[in-house]
Design a protein around this motif. Structure first.
Motif, PDB file in Angstrom:
ATOM      1  N   SER A 270      40.421  37.307  38.277  1.00  0.00           N
ATOM      2  CA  SER A 270      39.451  36.730  37.337  1.00  0.00           C
ATOM      3  C   SER A 270      38.032  36.787  37.895  1.00  0.00           C
ATOM      4  O   SER A 270      37.063  36.978  37.141  1.00  0.00           O
ATOM      5  CB  SER A 270      39.828  35.282  37.013  1.00  0.00           C
ATOM      6  OG  SER A 270      39.805  34.475  38.185  1.00  0.00           O
ATOM      7  N   LEU A 271      37.897  36.661  39.214  1.00  0.00           N
ATOM      8  CA  LEU A 271      36.575  36.736  39.819  1.00  0.00           C
ATOM      9  C   LEU A 271      36.042  38.160  39.805  1.00  0.00           C
ATOM     10  O   LEU A 271      34.843  38.388  39.605  1.00  0.00           O
ATOM     11  CB  LEU A 271      36.605  36.200  41.250  1.00  0.00           C
ATOM     12  CG  LEU A 271      36.202  34.737  41.439  1.00  0.00           C
ATOM     13  CD1 LEU A 271      36.324  34.335  42.896  1.00  0.00           C
ATOM     14  CD2 LEU A 271      34.780  34.492  40.943  1.00  0.00           C
ATOM     15  N   TRP A 272      36.921  39.146  40.051  1.00  0.00           N
ATOM     16  CA  TRP A 272      36.493  40.541  39.961  1.00  0.00           C
ATOM     17  C   TRP A 272      36.046  40.868  38.535  1.00  0.00           C
ATOM     18  O   TRP A 272      35.046  41.568  38.336  1.00  0.00           O
ATOM     19  CB  TRP A 272      37.621  41.485  40.376  1.00  0.00           C
ATOM     20  CG  TRP A 272      37.902  41.515  41.849  1.00  0.00           C
ATOM     21  CD1 TRP A 272      39.084  41.188  42.464  1.00  0.00           C
ATOM     22  CD2 TRP A 272      37.002  41.894  42.893  1.00  0.00           C
ATOM     23  NE1 TRP A 272      38.969  41.338  43.828  1.00  0.00           N
ATOM     24  CE2 TRP A 272      37.704  41.776  44.114  1.00  0.00           C
ATOM     25  CE3 TRP A 272      35.677  42.317  42.911  1.00  0.00           C
ATOM     26  CZ2 TRP A 272      37.118  42.065  45.341  1.00  0.00           C
ATOM     27  CZ3 TRP A 272      35.091  42.605  44.143  1.00  0.00           C
ATOM     28  CH2 TRP A 272      35.806  42.489  45.334  1.00  0.00           C
ATOM     29  N   ILE A 273      36.773  40.349  37.560  1.00  0.00           N
ATOM     30  CA  ILE A 273      36.383  40.567  36.161  1.00  0.00           C
ATOM     31  C   ILE A 273      35.023  39.935  35.885  1.00  0.00           C
ATOM     32  O   ILE A 273      34.165  40.524  35.218  1.00  0.00           O
ATOM     33  CB  ILE A 273      37.463  40.005  35.207  1.00  0.00           C
ATOM     34  CG1 ILE A 273      38.758  40.815  35.346  1.00  0.00           C
ATOM     35  CG2 ILE A 273      36.966  40.026  33.759  1.00  0.00           C
ATOM     36  CD1 ILE A 273      39.919  40.240  34.567  1.00  0.00           C
ATOM     37  N   LEU A 274      34.830  38.728  36.415  1.00  0.00           N
ATOM     38  CA  LEU A 274      33.546  38.056  36.248  1.00  0.00           C
ATOM     39  C   LEU A 274      32.418  38.884  36.868  1.00  0.00           C
ATOM     40  O   LEU A 274      31.340  39.034  36.276  1.00  0.00           O
ATOM     41  CB  LEU A 274      33.582  36.668  36.886  1.00  0.00           C
ATOM     42  CG  LEU A 274      32.266  35.875  36.861  1.00  0.00           C
ATOM     43  CD1 LEU A 274      31.839  35.578  35.422  1.00  0.00           C
ATOM     44  CD2 LEU A 274      32.397  34.579  37.666  1.00  0.00           C
ATOM     45  N   GLY A 275      32.664  39.427  38.072  1.00  0.00           N
ATOM     46  CA  GLY A 275      31.656  40.233  38.739  1.00  0.00           C
ATOM     47  C   GLY A 275      31.285  41.475  37.950  1.00  0.00           C
ATOM     48  O   GLY A 275      30.101  41.823  37.833  1.00  0.00           O
TER      49      GLY A 275
END
Length: 358
Positions: free
Chosen positions: A242-247
């Motif tokens: 989810s953090l990679w997607i956010l980035g």
């Protein structure tokens, strides 16, 4: 490491700080956030097609400032009893935490120029800049406190001394409108705000630097030993998907906005390039082929009469071209106002009296 970890980190949560420091993928995620911060700053301010290097400025600035702050903090920590740590692994941790403050810069994306007058927009931008700066300093003070097992009071002084030093450098390199006590050039709303804020903070940062320096010297002499929190910790965990997607989304979100903002910036850049290369007729011709709202909000074309810039384009040279009847009235009015404003400066009027009489 999840989005919740990032949110907790941004408010200084101890466990979130340590978790990010232990996560091997944190620097790469931080790099995405730094790139997104570059877009947030410049999507509505620079011609990114002609000047893509503006997106690299946050990387360069953060690498230099994080490295220097790390050297300072590490030196203070050594004086307070922290053992020698492997340099690059320790700096990797510090850089990860430094870069993870980048989402705060998303506040710069608020298009205040499109919502307020020139003066109000400048005030709003300065408030945003101040908010982000204070938040980052407070957060990095907390980070250093957690990493080195020190009190927030002890870590505040070296972090603030460094932040004050950076601010001093930036403020003294910032061009400032002419300060005329006895009349002279009339400043615009935007220029009035810049003059007031830069002048005040040049004095304030210079005066307070000595306070932070003295506090840092006292911190070096403290008796309580510090201890590096991650000395025995091995890298563990991974960045959640989810953090990679956010980035990725933090960068991709700017792509649909660029077609709306970049045409204005490309036109501005083309005109200013012509002016800088003394192609005055070409610059005025480009302006004449467009309406004022085809340019960025509150754009002020060269020359800028309130700034004593070396090698500045002579205003009278522009006027010779702008007075052509084929030039739209909005351009003629703009440069007539610049001339009226410039003539308030008596020294300029005396130097150009002969030219004005032609």
């Amino acid at each position: 490491m999840s989005i919740r970890t990032l949110l907790k980190y941004l408010v200084g949560n101890r466990e979130a700080i340590l978790q990010i420091g232990r996560t091997p993928g944190a620097p790469w995620l931080g790099a995405l956030f730094v790139l997104s911060a570059g877009f947030a700053r410049e999507y509505d301010g620079k011609d990114l097609w002609a000047e893509p290097w503006h997106l690299a400025i946050p990387f360069a600035a953060s690498l230099v400032t994080s490295f220097l702050l790390f050297l300072l903090v590490n030196g203070v920590a050594r004086a307070r009893g922290v053992g020698l740590q492997p340099f690059w692994p320790a700096y990797r941790v510090f850089l990860s935490l430094y870069w993870m403050t980048a989402p705060l810069a998303w506040l710069y994306a608020i298009p205040v120029e499109r919502m307020a007058s020139a003066g109000e927009a400048m005030q709003a931008n300065l408030w945003l800049l101040g908010t982000v700066a204070v938040w980052r300093v407070a957060l990095m003070t907390r980070v250093v406190s957690v990493l080195y097992g020190a009190s927030a009071w002890a870590t505040l002084f070296p972090v603030m001394m460094f932040a004050d030093s950076v601010a001093l450098g930036v403020l003294f390199l910032t061009p400032m409108p002419m300060f005329n006590i006895m009349g002279g050039v009339r400043l615009s709303e935007r220029e009035e705000v810049i003059l007031t804020v830069v002048f005040f903070f040049r004095i304030a940062t210079f005066a307070t630097w000595f306070v932070w320096f003295l506090g840092t010297m006292i911190t070096l002499q403290g008796q309580r030993s510090w201890q590096y929190a991650l000395a025995e910790a091995r890298p563990v965990g991974a960045v959640n998907r989810s953090l990679w997607i956010l980035g990725v989304c933090a960068i991709a979100v700017w792509l649909p906005l660029l077609p709306r903002t970049q045409p204005e910036q490309r036109l501005r850049h083309a005109v200013e390039t012509d002016f800088s290369q003394r192609r005055i007729a070409d610059a005025v011709g480009k302006m004449s082929a467009h309406r004022p709202d085809d340019f960025p909000p509150h754009w002020d074309p060269p020359p800028h009469v309130a700034y004593a810039e070396e090698g500045q384009l002579p205003l009278l040279d522009v006027l010779e071209v702008a007075i052509d009847p084929a030039v739209p009235a909005w351009i003629q009015d703009l440069y007539a106002d610049k001339l009226e404003n410039q003539m308030r400066d008596w020294s300029w009027f005396e130097n150009h009296r002969a030219d004005l009489g032609r």
